[in-house]
Design an enzyme around this catalytic site. Structure first.
Site, PDB file in Angstrom:
ATOM      1  N   HIS A  99     -31.677 -73.549  79.124  1.00 54.73           N
ATOM      2  CA  HIS A  99     -31.056 -72.761  78.069  1.00 54.73           C
ATOM      3  C   HIS A  99     -30.941 -71.287  78.438  1.00 54.73           C
ATOM      4  O   HIS A  99     -30.838 -70.420  77.584  1.00 54.73           O
ATOM      5  CB  HIS A  99     -31.801 -72.946  76.741  1.00 54.73           C
ATOM      6  N   ASP A 140     -42.720 -74.987  71.006  1.00 55.33           N
ATOM      7  CA  ASP A 140     -41.262 -75.079  70.898  1.00 55.33           C
ATOM      8  C   ASP A 140     -40.922 -76.476  71.376  1.00 55.33           C
ATOM      9  O   ASP A 140     -40.942 -76.733  72.579  1.00 55.33           O
ATOM     10  CB  ASP A 140     -40.633 -74.010  71.800  1.00 55.33           C
TER      11      ASP A 140
END
Lengths: 333, 333
Positions: A44, A174
């Site tokens: 990402h 996360d």
């Protein structure tokens, strides 16, 4: 090959400016992308950047859209991201949740009509950097079957919780609701590796650790089987109800993965504790976990966020590891 | 053998009154316990009742303690449960979180020094019955190794999210951070069954579906391996920091599983949506999931809470299934 953080930021900034970002937004967005790679979340960061540029070129991300507050009542607000740049909108929303938490002890911002926020953890770190507990999540396109189903009906809806330490060594979890991301599976396949635990089903309906087989069936496994499936559904419901945004199912009708819905929650421990007290509580719990007897000889237990922090420190010093082909493509943009 | 809900409530009420509960608290507590069994969570209803009575007899639960608000700032409050009766304190705390959400859009109550709340889902249902989104969790004693560790350092910290429907058919996910509870493993062992998926490690350090082996090693598996481990740690940190209560690790020093810490969050969708609008959003998402292609022929996909609702309806009509031995023991108390 490694690239220094500042060089990566500069390239991203250049390209984003070319695609309609104003200078400040380009700088902010570039630092988020490079920061994701620096934290070791390459999927990402740099690796996702070309796709984002293609979305900009297709007009699916509006480079100059600013998020607006549509409704507010006390400590909760509903924002519209106007299909702007996902990470900037998400950062703005978490910032606002922190402002609300400053005022009310807790703040909730429901952000609809946004684009992909890239690395969810970054908004947890952001809240923690301001001294807040951060809880946030995003929905996604339908990319996983619900437990008991075969076709992709639910999202892997990443979920983030962050607990601040004044040292900056925050505790941040996360995690997507799938056992593995598609990115991780692709990575394993390319390296000829098996997954460490079952990540989905093969074409005969058996649990499998073979990434190629799972990519074929698209029957990705929710983390914890029925548990991750149920949590994913609840996260989508809460987000969609509060934001008045697109559900996972509706995002599935939009062609690309755009128009997502996100929730940002900030809570202010400083209303009850001094910074020193919060630090000492967190330190005590983390220290206890670190004294675990390792399951593997020479192994150790990491607290959530510890590895990201190690990546950040190492990659800041040595440069960020890049896939040369992708980096060259970015240089040529 | 089945027992009607009202009869079960009456027996619990009688016994709790005998152990120092005032009539109103005895009635409330009895209805929570019987309600847990009615919802199909027998492990935290009738089957747990004898242990709670033994804690009352040992003086580890104070039957007449009322929770008090220690600090408050805007929409967040810190409460002390004074080691009172877990489910009543938890219910009081969620009620207060809903009051705060009524006023501020969101409310957070951090409850320290409480006892076991039994079935976490009941506080989700409670919030949803009032029209609120409920998010809550509890820590526990150390009952699971952290990922990468061998010894029990983290809790299976149950986590609950509830989304309201005006019909009362709320969507509620209630799941512990372990793949299976100790209760479920015992249940399988007694029936001579294997677990449906690996639930922990055997004595040779291999993942196992044999409940007896896992009970021996106590190396219970977090849901989603590293993911459930990380979420468990974050839930404990947030709860302990906000409540100023006992962490999982500290609870481990108290002998029995007492003095727990819980977080109750309520959010008011009614500030943004009419009840009809929230209903229609929830119904659309749930209906889409129900159209999943079943993985097994003749199977179906359940939304979170659907089975609890079915149990409630069936058990209300036919009576609650009980283990005769436990029910007789309760009758004799």
């Amino acid at each position: 090959m490694r690239v220094m953080y500042e060089d990566m930021v500069k390239q991203f900034e250049r390209i984003l400016t070319k695609h309609g970002f104003d200078p400040e937004s380009a700088a902010d967005a570039a630092s988020i992308f490079a920061g994701n790679s620096m934290a070791g979340v390459y999927s990402h960061g740099l690796n996702r950047f070309p796709r984002v540029v293609s979305y900009l070129e297709k007009g699916e991300i509006a480079p100059d859209a600013a998020p607006t507050c549509e409704m507010g009542m006390g400590a909760i607000e509903r924002w519209d991201g106007h299909r702007g740049f996902g990470p900037l909108n998400a950062r703005r929303a978490m910032d606002r949740a922190c402002d609300l938490a400053e005022e009310y002890g807790v703040g909730v911002v429901a952000l609809g009509n946004n684009n992909h926020w890239m690395r969810g953890g970054s908004y947890g770190w952001q809240a923690a950097d301001r001294g807040f507990i951060g809880i946030c999540w995003s929905n996604t396109c339908p990319n996983m079957p619900a437990w008991g189903g075969k076709d992709k009906k639910i999202g892997n809806n990443p979920f983030v919780m962050a607990i601040p330490r004044s040292s900056g060594d925050h505790v941040v979890i996360d995690c997507a609701m799938s056992q593995f991301s598609y990115g991780k599976m692709e990575d394993c396949r390319l390296k000829g590796q098996k997954l460490s635990v079952p990540g989905g089903y093969d074409s005969e309906g058996r649990l499998s650790t073979d990434p190629a087989e799972i990519e074929k069936t698209q029957r990705v496994l929710p983390m914890g089987y029925w548990k991750g499936s149920g949590i994913s559904i609840a996260l989508d419901l809460i987000a969609t109800v509060l934001a008045g945004g697109n559900s996972v199912s509706r995002i599935g009708t939009l062609g690309d993965e755009v128009g997502l819905t996100q929730i940002m929650i900030a809570i202010a421990p400083g209303k009850f504790n001094s910074v020193e007290l919060t630090d000492s509580v967190v330190n005590e719990i983390v220290a206890d976990i670190k004294t675990s007897v390792p399951a593997q000889e020479g192994g150790q237990v990491y607290y959530p966020g510890e590895r990201a922090l190690k990546s950040i420190q190492e990659n800041r010093r040595l440069g960020i590891p890049v896939v040369e082909e992708i980096w060259n493509a970015v240089l040529a943009m």
